[in-house]
Design a protein around this motif. Structure first.
Motif, PDB file in Angstrom:
ATOM      1  N   GLY A 118      -2.674   6.438  -6.980  1.00  6.91           N
ATOM      2  CA  GLY A 118      -2.058   5.352  -6.206  1.00  6.91           C
ATOM      3  C   GLY A 118      -0.998   4.619  -7.006  1.00  6.91           C
ATOM      4  N   GLY A 119      -1.295   4.343  -8.286  1.00 10.87           N
ATOM      5  CA  GLY A 119      -0.336   3.633  -9.144  1.00 10.87           C
ATOM      6  C   GLY A 119       0.939   4.440  -9.329  1.00 10.87           C
ATOM      7  N   GLN A 120       0.779   5.757  -9.496  1.00 12.73           N
ATOM      8  CA  GLN A 120       1.973   6.600  -9.658  1.00 12.73           C
ATOM      9  C   GLN A 120       2.773   6.653  -8.362  1.00 12.73           C
TER      10      GLN A 120
ATOM     11  N   PRO B  71       4.770  -5.022  -7.104  1.00 13.82           N
ATOM     12  CA  PRO B  71       5.329  -3.820  -7.734  1.00 13.82           C
ATOM     13  C   PRO B  71       4.676  -3.451  -9.054  1.00 13.82           C
ATOM     14  N   THR B  72       4.066  -4.409  -9.739  1.00 15.09           N
ATOM     15  CA  THR B  72       3.550  -4.088 -11.075  1.00 15.09           C
ATOM     16  C   THR B  72       2.083  -3.650 -11.048  1.00 15.09           C
ATOM     17  N   ALA B  73       1.453  -3.694  -9.868  1.00 20.01           N
ATOM     18  CA  ALA B  73       0.057  -3.252  -9.800  1.00 20.01           C
ATOM     19  C   ALA B  73      -0.020  -1.754 -10.093  1.00 20.01           C
ATOM     20  N   GLY B  74      -0.893  -1.370 -10.975  1.00 17.56           N
ATOM     21  CA  GLY B  74      -1.059   0.048 -11.293  1.00 17.56           C
ATOM     22  C   GLY B  74       0.024   0.597 -12.194  1.00 17.56           C
ATOM     23  N   VAL B  75       0.881  -0.267 -12.714  1.00 20.19           N
ATOM     24  CA  VAL B  75       1.958   0.172 -13.607  1.00 20.19           C
ATOM     25  C   VAL B  75       1.600  -0.303 -15.015  1.00 20.19           C
ATOM     26  N   ASP B  76       1.655   0.608 -15.991  1.00 22.78           N
ATOM     27  CA  ASP B  76       1.216   0.203 -17.332  1.00 22.78           C
ATOM     28  C   ASP B  76       2.223  -0.760 -17.968  1.00 22.78           C
TER      29      ASP B  76
ATOM     30  N   VAL C 129      10.819   4.130 -13.886  1.00 21.90           N
ATOM     31  CA  VAL C 129       9.402   3.993 -13.535  1.00 21.90           C
ATOM     32  C   VAL C 129       8.532   4.977 -14.325  1.00 21.90           C
ATOM     33  N   GLY C 130       9.157   5.698 -15.256  1.00 19.74           N
ATOM     34  CA  GLY C 130       8.383   6.602 -16.109  1.00 19.74           C
ATOM     35  C   GLY C 130       7.827   7.806 -15.374  1.00 19.74           C
ATOM     36  N   MET C 131       8.577   8.308 -14.397  1.00 20.46           N
ATOM     37  CA  MET C 131       8.063   9.436 -13.609  1.00 20.46           C
ATOM     38  C   MET C 131       8.935  10.691 -13.746  1.00 20.46           C
TER      39      MET C 131
ATOM     40  N   ARG D 127       0.855  -1.190   0.000  1.00 21.43           N
ATOM     41  CA  ARG D 127       0.000   0.000   0.000  1.00 21.43           C
ATOM     42  C   ARG D 127       0.879   1.224   0.000  1.00 21.43           C
ATOM     43  N   HIS D 128       0.488   2.173  -0.822  1.00 19.55           N
ATOM     44  CA  HIS D 128       1.297   3.387  -0.829  1.00 19.55           C
ATOM     45  C   HIS D 128       1.091   4.138   0.474  1.00 19.55           C
ATOM     46  N   THR D 129       2.129   4.776   0.915  1.00 23.97           N
ATOM     47  CA  THR D 129       2.065   5.471   2.204  1.00 23.97           C
ATOM     48  C   THR D 129       2.556   6.906   2.027  1.00 23.97           C
ATOM     49  N   LEU D 130       2.402   7.414   0.813  1.00 24.00           N
ATOM     50  CA  LEU D 130       3.003   8.712   0.533  1.00 24.00           C
ATOM     51  C   LEU D 130       2.067   9.886   0.776  1.00 24.00           C
TER      52      LEU D 130
END
Ligand SMILES: Nc1ncnc2c1ncn2[C@@H]1O[C@H](COP(=O)(O)OP(=O)(O)OP(=O)(O)O)[C@@H](O)[C@H]1O
Length: 295
Positions: free
Chosen positions: A151-153, A175-180, A136-138, A92-95
């Motif tokens: 969330g994916g980003q 790690p690949t959830a939400g990543v295109d 990660v394409g960011m 889960r993201h915690t950012l």
């Protein structure tokens, strides 16, 4: 061993012997045996709620260690002081939250263990951070506040932070959830490179097909127990023979709250077993030597 810095050079990066983990004395994972050698990549599969996240959090000391042994780089967990050697991408993201920080600032925290006290980021730090963001394409969002991201980003930012730390082991929870797809491929390539440099990888995933080119072994869990540990080809055979126990029958929920369809073992891109490079025969396989790559 006399010093926290001492760890056997060829020791497994992760070793569990009959390890149990849980929360408030309730065991969720029971008597797990698991070894990740340097330069070895494992996927941890299993249905929702079987204890995959509990196992990876447990080996990092993030929940209750209720029995058995956990060793990181040859050192028992309780005495392990080199936490920076293990990159962790939580499920889960915690950012988001009260603290505002840009993508770049979050990724920069991955460099902290490599800097001296109050040291400024140097050219090499910047280069490593830039390449982690690129993977990660960011890159285009580097100056954006993380709270504005999906969330994916945010997950991709956490992956970049882990990569920026140049860890010797990488533990990633979905790690690949939400990543295109394009960035999944890029991530797979990077994971391959890390593995070939001797980094040990333990990856919880519901999307094993995307990671197949990287994987040496598959570990399957069910109801808190490890039910299979073998090569990718062995797993493919075993899951065909016993699809009820080993087949993918889980639902994937991404960080943005969407329920995704169950993943399938069969690789839609047709990579399949024939595309799998035979590498390790299991935990005792020799680790490949570390190559040096440019930063
Ligand atoms: N912080 C916690 N406190 C108490 N119980 C927890 C906690 N986190 C998880 N659990 C319980 O542990 C069990 C296993 O959960 P866990 O998240 O490890 O499964 P998982 O295999 O990673 O599932 P998923 O594939 O859905 O992410 C569940 O019954 C869950 O309710």
């Amino acid at each position: 061993m006399t010093s926290a810095r001492v760890s056997a050079p060829d020791a497994p990066v992760i070793r569990l012997r009959s390890a149990s983990f849980g929360y408030a004395d309730r065991a969720v994972v029971s008597r797990a045996d698991l070894t990740v050698a340097p330069g070895e990549a494992l996927a941890l599969l299993g249905p929702n709620g079987c204890g995959k996240s509990t196992l990876v959090k447990g080996l990092l000391g993030l929940n209750d260690h209720l029995g058995g042994e956990v060793e990181l780089f040859g050192t028992p967990l309780a005495r392990f002081r080199q936490r920076y050697r293990i990159g962790y991408v939580p499920q889960r993201h915690t950012l988001s939250g009260s603290v505002s920080a840009t993508v770049r600032e979050v990724v920069a925290t991955g460099r902290l263990p490599h800097q001296g006290l109050l040291a400024r980021l140097g050219a090499r730090d910047h280069q490593i951070m830039a390449s982690a963001l690129d993977v990660v394409g960011m890159t285009d969002q580097a100056r954006q506040d993380v709270s504005t991201l999906s969330g994916g980003q945010q997950r991709r930012v956490l992956i970049a932070r882990a990569l920026a730390g140049e860890p010797d082991a990488l533990v990633m929870d979905e790690p690949t959830a939400g990543v295109d797809v394009a960035n999944q491929r890029l991530l797979t390539t990077v994971l391959q490179r890390l593995r070939d440099r001797g980094v040990g990888l333990l990856i919880v995933t519901h999307e094993v097909a995307a990671l197949t080119p990287v994987l040496d072994r598959i570990v399957h869990m069910s109801a808190g127990r490890i039910t299979f540990d073998g090569t990718v080809a062995e797993f493919e055979r075993a899951s065909r023979a016993d699809p009820l126990s080993l087949g993918d029958h889980h639902h994937h929920h991404d960080d943005d709250g969407h329920d995704l369809p169950p993943a399938r073992w069969v690789d839609p891109a047709g990579v399949g077993a024939s595309g799998i490079r035979p590498r390790s025969a299991g935990a005792g396989a020799p680790a490949p030597s570390k190559e040096t790559h440019g930063a």
